[in-house]
Design a protein around this motif. Structure first.
Motif, PDB file in Angstrom:
ATOM      1  N   LYS B  48      -7.043  20.780  -3.747  1.00 21.98           N
ATOM      2  CA  LYS B  48      -7.605  19.470  -3.421  1.00 21.98           C
ATOM      3  C   LYS B  48      -8.787  19.162  -4.326  1.00 21.98           C
ATOM      4  N   ALA B  49      -9.566  20.205  -4.649  1.00 18.35           N
ATOM      5  CA  ALA B  49     -10.711  19.999  -5.537  1.00 18.35           C
ATOM      6  C   ALA B  49     -10.232  19.555  -6.912  1.00 18.35           C
ATOM      7  N   LEU B  50      -9.152  20.177  -7.383  1.00 13.94           N
ATOM      8  CA  LEU B  50      -8.640  19.807  -8.708  1.00 13.94           C
ATOM      9  C   LEU B  50      -8.194  18.347  -8.731  1.00 13.94           C
ATOM     10  N   LEU B  51      -7.681  17.868  -7.611  1.00 15.38           N
ATOM     11  CA  LEU B  51      -7.208  16.491  -7.564  1.00 15.38           C
ATOM     12  C   LEU B  51      -8.302  15.499  -7.154  1.00 15.38           C
ATOM     13  N   GLY B  52      -9.469  16.029  -6.758  1.00 13.44           N
ATOM     14  CA  GLY B  52     -10.559  15.123  -6.392  1.00 13.44           C
ATOM     15  C   GLY B  52     -10.521  14.684  -4.948  1.00 13.44           C
ATOM     16  N   LEU B  53      -9.789  15.408  -4.113  1.00 12.41           N
ATOM     17  CA  LEU B  53      -9.730  15.026  -2.697  1.00 12.41           C
ATOM     18  C   LEU B  53     -10.942  15.537  -1.931  1.00 12.41           C
ATOM     19  N   ILE B  54     -11.676  16.475  -2.503  1.00 11.89           N
ATOM     20  CA  ILE B  54     -12.971  16.835  -1.907  1.00 11.89           C
ATOM     21  C   ILE B  54     -14.031  16.730  -3.006  1.00 11.89           C
ATOM     22  N   ASN B  55     -15.262  16.508  -2.580  1.00 11.38           N
ATOM     23  CA  ASN B  55     -16.338  16.382  -3.560  1.00 11.38           C
ATOM     24  C   ASN B  55     -16.909  17.752  -3.885  1.00 11.38           C
ATOM     25  N   LEU B  56     -17.058  17.991  -5.160  1.00  6.00           N
ATOM     26  CA  LEU B  56     -17.602  19.284  -5.583  1.00  6.00           C
ATOM     27  C   LEU B  56     -19.113  19.218  -5.699  1.00  6.00           C
ATOM     28  N   LYS B  57     -19.771  20.363  -5.381  1.00  3.45           N
ATOM     29  CA  LYS B  57     -21.228  20.432  -5.596  1.00  3.45           C
ATOM     30  C   LYS B  57     -21.505  20.755  -7.047  1.00  3.45           C
ATOM     31  N   SER B  58     -20.653  21.626  -7.599  1.00  3.52           N
ATOM     32  CA  SER B  58     -20.807  21.921  -9.021  1.00  3.52           C
ATOM     33  C   SER B  58     -19.461  22.323  -9.587  1.00  3.52           C
ATOM     34  N   GLY B  59     -19.405  22.411 -10.886  1.00  3.16           N
ATOM     35  CA  GLY B  59     -18.149  22.733 -11.545  1.00  3.16           C
ATOM     36  C   GLY B  59     -17.551  21.500 -12.195  1.00  3.16           C
ATOM     37  N   SER B  60     -16.532  21.727 -13.025  1.00  7.21           N
ATOM     38  CA  SER B  60     -15.936  20.583 -13.704  1.00  7.21           C
ATOM     39  C   SER B  60     -14.427  20.761 -13.816  1.00  7.21           C
ATOM     40  N   ILE B  61     -13.757  19.648 -14.023  1.00  7.46           N
ATOM     41  CA  ILE B  61     -12.302  19.647 -14.141  1.00  7.46           C
ATOM     42  C   ILE B  61     -11.935  18.837 -15.372  1.00  7.46           C
ATOM     43  N   ALA B  62     -11.021  19.372 -16.181  1.00  7.47           N
ATOM     44  CA  ALA B  62     -10.646  18.656 -17.395  1.00  7.47           C
ATOM     45  C   ALA B  62      -9.151  18.737 -17.613  1.00  7.47           C
ATOM     46  N   ILE B  63      -8.599  17.684 -18.168  1.00  2.91           N
ATOM     47  CA  ILE B  63      -7.190  17.711 -18.563  1.00  2.91           C
ATOM     48  C   ILE B  63      -7.107  17.331 -20.032  1.00  2.91           C
ATOM     49  N   ASN B  64      -6.415  18.150 -20.791  1.00  2.00           N
ATOM     50  CA  ASN B  64      -6.236  17.873 -22.210  1.00  2.00           C
ATOM     51  C   ASN B  64      -7.574  17.598 -22.907  1.00  2.00           C
ATOM     52  N   GLY B  65      -8.607  18.342 -22.496  1.00  2.00           N
ATOM     53  CA  GLY B  65      -9.919  18.189 -23.123  1.00  2.00           C
ATOM     54  C   GLY B  65     -10.747  17.044 -22.578  1.00  2.00           C
ATOM     55  N   LYS B  66     -10.178  16.240 -21.668  1.00  2.00           N
ATOM     56  CA  LYS B  66     -10.916  15.098 -21.142  1.00  2.00           C
ATOM     57  C   LYS B  66     -11.480  15.449 -19.766  1.00  2.00           C
ATOM     58  N   ASP B  67     -12.782  15.239 -19.605  1.00  5.60           N
ATOM     59  CA  ASP B  67     -13.413  15.555 -18.324  1.00  5.60           C
ATOM     60  C   ASP B  67     -13.017  14.512 -17.280  1.00  5.60           C
ATOM     61  N   ILE B  68     -12.411  14.963 -16.177  1.00  2.00           N
ATOM     62  CA  ILE B  68     -12.009  14.004 -15.142  1.00  2.00           C
ATOM     63  C   ILE B  68     -12.730  14.282 -13.826  1.00  2.00           C
ATOM     64  N   SER B  69     -13.831  15.024 -13.899  1.00  5.85           N
ATOM     65  CA  SER B  69     -14.537  15.403 -12.660  1.00  5.85           C
ATOM     66  C   SER B  69     -14.973  14.203 -11.843  1.00  5.85           C
ATOM     67  N   LYS B  70     -15.219  13.088 -12.511  1.00  6.67           N
ATOM     68  CA  LYS B  70     -15.759  11.930 -11.797  1.00  6.67           C
ATOM     69  C   LYS B  70     -14.672  10.938 -11.368  1.00  6.67           C
ATOM     70  N   LEU B  71     -13.437  11.201 -11.740  1.00  6.34           N
ATOM     71  CA  LEU B  71     -12.377  10.244 -11.432  1.00  6.34           C
ATOM     72  C   LEU B  71     -11.903  10.373  -9.981  1.00  6.34           C
ATOM     73  N   SER B  72     -11.459   9.237  -9.414  1.00  8.51           N
ATOM     74  CA  SER B  72     -10.883   9.248  -8.069  1.00  8.51           C
ATOM     75  C   SER B  72      -9.499   9.896  -8.124  1.00  8.51           C
ATOM     76  N   PRO B  73      -8.985  10.359  -6.973  1.00  7.06           N
ATOM     77  CA  PRO B  73      -7.646  10.973  -6.974  1.00  7.06           C
ATOM     78  C   PRO B  73      -6.593  10.061  -7.620  1.00  7.06           C
ATOM     79  N   GLN B  74      -6.643   8.750  -7.286  1.00  4.38           N
ATOM     80  CA  GLN B  74      -5.638   7.845  -7.852  1.00  4.38           C
ATOM     81  C   GLN B  74      -5.713   7.825  -9.375  1.00  4.38           C
ATOM     82  N   ASP B  75      -6.945   7.822  -9.898  1.00  8.79           N
ATOM     83  CA  ASP B  75      -7.063   7.789 -11.351  1.00  8.79           C
ATOM     84  C   ASP B  75      -6.589   9.098 -11.969  1.00  8.79           C
TER      85      ASP B  75
END
Ligand code: ATP
Ligand code: MG
Lengths: 336, 235
Positions: B48-75
């Protein structure tokens, strides 16, 4: 001959009125069920929103009449309804933006939203009474009857007349068209299906990229259309009295629950179930039995199961029985 | 750098305690990566964290080099990440075909050819296309869930217990399907209780315990690791 008379009697006093009344209830019940299925709360403002839509229709009708526009044999109100719908959609979206949205965003429990809808009900009720007043109004113009009882008797030579009012035919006709379009929309279009998906499984709908804001907006648009048309047809057929609309919420909710709350097709059928039960049970069958029974067996009483004063008891009993024995409604099928 | 990765993710539900702690997971295209661990370890939560369904306190998520930590699940779905949740992963009141259509909601234009591809992958769904999904068997339902997720042609597919509650034969079938999907160059991340079978088809795996990475390695390494064997694979 007597047998034919008996049939005409039932058609005239039960079948046609129940089909008409059922159509009016069905529109209200679909309104309730769609709001419940998608926004997940019981909207107690349903009746008064329908009154509001009818009031707007009446005001526009009066305006048209004052400048000499009419539809000839058809009621002028038919011309006013499309404008009233636009206004009502605006009203629905306004109420949602300033009232319901806040609770939705905060993920308030359904009970809280239902309470909020009671607040909306009081305000809507007050606005209607301030603008048009609480009294009974008739706004039907044009040709009142399609078949008059007298003409029918002359034509057929029967004792019993069959009167069919144009408001009855209009109600049934418009309801069938509207409901067909609505079901086509919900079952065949991408947007309609996305609304059903949202109602079915909100989280998965979000994961599929369905935009909840759009779903909510379209829900209120549909609500505005149903409230205006349902309310105006009832007012054309009977009369417009704001308090009656509030009272009608009982049979409307009963219809939605009989049909399985959240199931629009069930709500549609539920409207007729309630209307037919109400009229079957409160009709005085004395004359009917006089036609079909030999003279010696003629009933002395009215043969009426329940006085019409208690007609709401019918919806109420059905509601209780369904909730006890078939809480998911009496029809199987797709939930919205 | 991996194609899809979550780095040092820490967070939980609402204002509650942290469920995952500095948890890192990554997956490349054409790879199957399994997340294993005891019940309540936080496997679903990590997804769920990877998809953005819960808010993270720290850490980051990226796809293909693009940071998507701030994107909503739909995005994130728009970025090509598809997720099949552990529960309620189908529209039970809609037909099989409608479920697939909803999976394609974000696709512009015609998607009939993708539906046909899914039917080729799962022939049983074609047979039952007009049936309500709520009336299908558990295994068939999992195929619908998988089919729905594939409709956007994802580059990352996350599956939370895809074989939950299905018979061993159907489980093998589902794993076969998952391998087929992997061959189309999709990055697959899955949580599994059937750890041995999952590791058998996985390129790599992670073992999560109380929200932290405990062991990781290739499927073979984990299968042969005595510590993993004794505590998670049942001897
Ligand atoms: N929606 C939620 N709100 C609050 N806490 C939750 C929620 N979902 C899960 N948790 C808590 O988070 C912890 C980890 O749950 P999670 O679902 O991630 O476990 P899991 O590893 O997937 O377990 P399982 O193998 O049983 O599916 C559990 O203690 C659980 O109680
Ligand atoms: Mg889980």
């Amino acid at each position: 001959m007597d047998f034919l008379n008996a049939i005409i009697l039932l058609l005239n006093y039960i079948f046609v009125p129940a089909l008409t009344y059922g159509s009016q209830l069905a529109l209200g019940a679909i309104f309730v069920t769609i709001i419940y299925g998608i926004l997940r709360f019981a909207n107690f403002a349903t009746g008064d929103m329908m009154a509001f839509g009818t009031m707007v229709t009446i005001l526009i009708t009066w305006y048209f009449q004052s400048i000499g526009i009419s539809l000839g044999v058809l009621p002028t109100a038919l011309l006013a309804i499309p404008f009233a719908i636009f206004f009502m959609i605006g009203y629905m979206l306004f109420v949602d933006k300033f009232v319901f949205r806040y609770y939705r965003v905060n993920k308030s429990p359904p009970v809280q939203l239902a309470m909020v809808s009671i607040g909306v009900m009081f305000v809507t009720q007050a606005v209607v009474r301030i603008i048009i007043g609480p009294s009974d109004r008739r706004f039907f113009d044009g040709e009142k009857f399609i078949i008059k009882a007298g003409e029918f008797k002359e034509m057929t030579g029967l004792n019993e007349g069959l009167a069919i009012k144009s408001s009855q035919v209009l109600t049934i006709f418009i309801t069938l068209i509207l409901v067909s379009i609505l079901f086509w929309f919900l079952n065949k279009t991408k947007t309609g299906k996305s609304m059903r998906a949202y109602s079915d499984n909100e989280d998965l709908a979000l994961l599929s990229g369905i935009d909840p804001k759009r779903v909510v907006m379209i829900t209120w648009i549909i609500a505005g259309i149903l409230a205006t048309i349902g309310g105006a047809l009832y007012g054309l057929d009977k009369s417009f009295k704001p308090f009656t609309y509030f009272n009608n919420m009982l049979p409307i909710f009963a219809a939605a629950i009989v049909g399985g709350i959240g199931n629009p097709f069930g709500a549609f059928l539920g409207g007729y179930v309630i209307a037919f039960s109400e009229i079957f049970i409160t009709y005085a069958y004395k004359k009917f039995f006089m036609y079909i029974l030999p003279e010696s067996m003629e009933p002395e009483t009215l043969v009426q199961l329940l006085s019409t004063d208690y007609k709401f008891a019918v919806s109420f009993s059905i509601l209780v029985i369904v909730l006890l024995y078939r809480p998911n409604g009496i029809f199987k099928g797709k939930v919205l | 750098m991996a194609f899809f990765e979550g780095v040092k993710m820490t967070g939980g539900y609402g204002t509650g305690p942290d469920i995952i702690n500095s948890c890192s997971i990554n997956v490349n295209r054409g790879e199957i990566v399994s997340i294993l661990g005891p019940n309540g370890a936080g496997k679903s939560t990590a997804m769920k964290a990877l998809l953005g369904l819960i808010n993270l306190k720290s850490g980051s998520i990226a796809i293909n080099g693009k940071d998507i930590s701030k994107l909503s699940p739909q995005d994130r779905v728009r970025e090509g990440i598809s997720f099949v949740p552990q529960t309620k992963n189908v529209f039970a009141g809609m037909s099989v075909e409608e479920n697939l259509e909803m999976g394609a909601y974000l696709r512009e234009g015609d998607y009939q050819n993708i539906i046909d591809e899914i039917y080729e992958l799962f022939p049983i769904l074609k047979e039952k296309r007009n049936q309500l999904v709520g009336e299908l068997s558990g295994g068939q339902r999992q195929q619908v869930a998988l089919g729905r997720a594939l409709m956007i042609k994802p580059s990352v597919l996350m599956l939370d217990e895809p074989t939950a509650g299905v018979s061993p034969i159907v489980m093998d079938e589902l794993f076969d399907h998952i391998i087929k999907v992997k061959r189309t160059n999709v990055a697959i991340l899955m949580v599994e209780q059937n750890a041995k079978q999952a590791l058998n088809i996985s390129d790599r795996g992670y073992v999560l315990v109380t929200g932290e990475n405990r062991y990781s390695g290739t499927g073979k390494e984990l299968l042969n690791d005595p510590r993993v064997r004794s505590s998670f694979l049942g001897g």
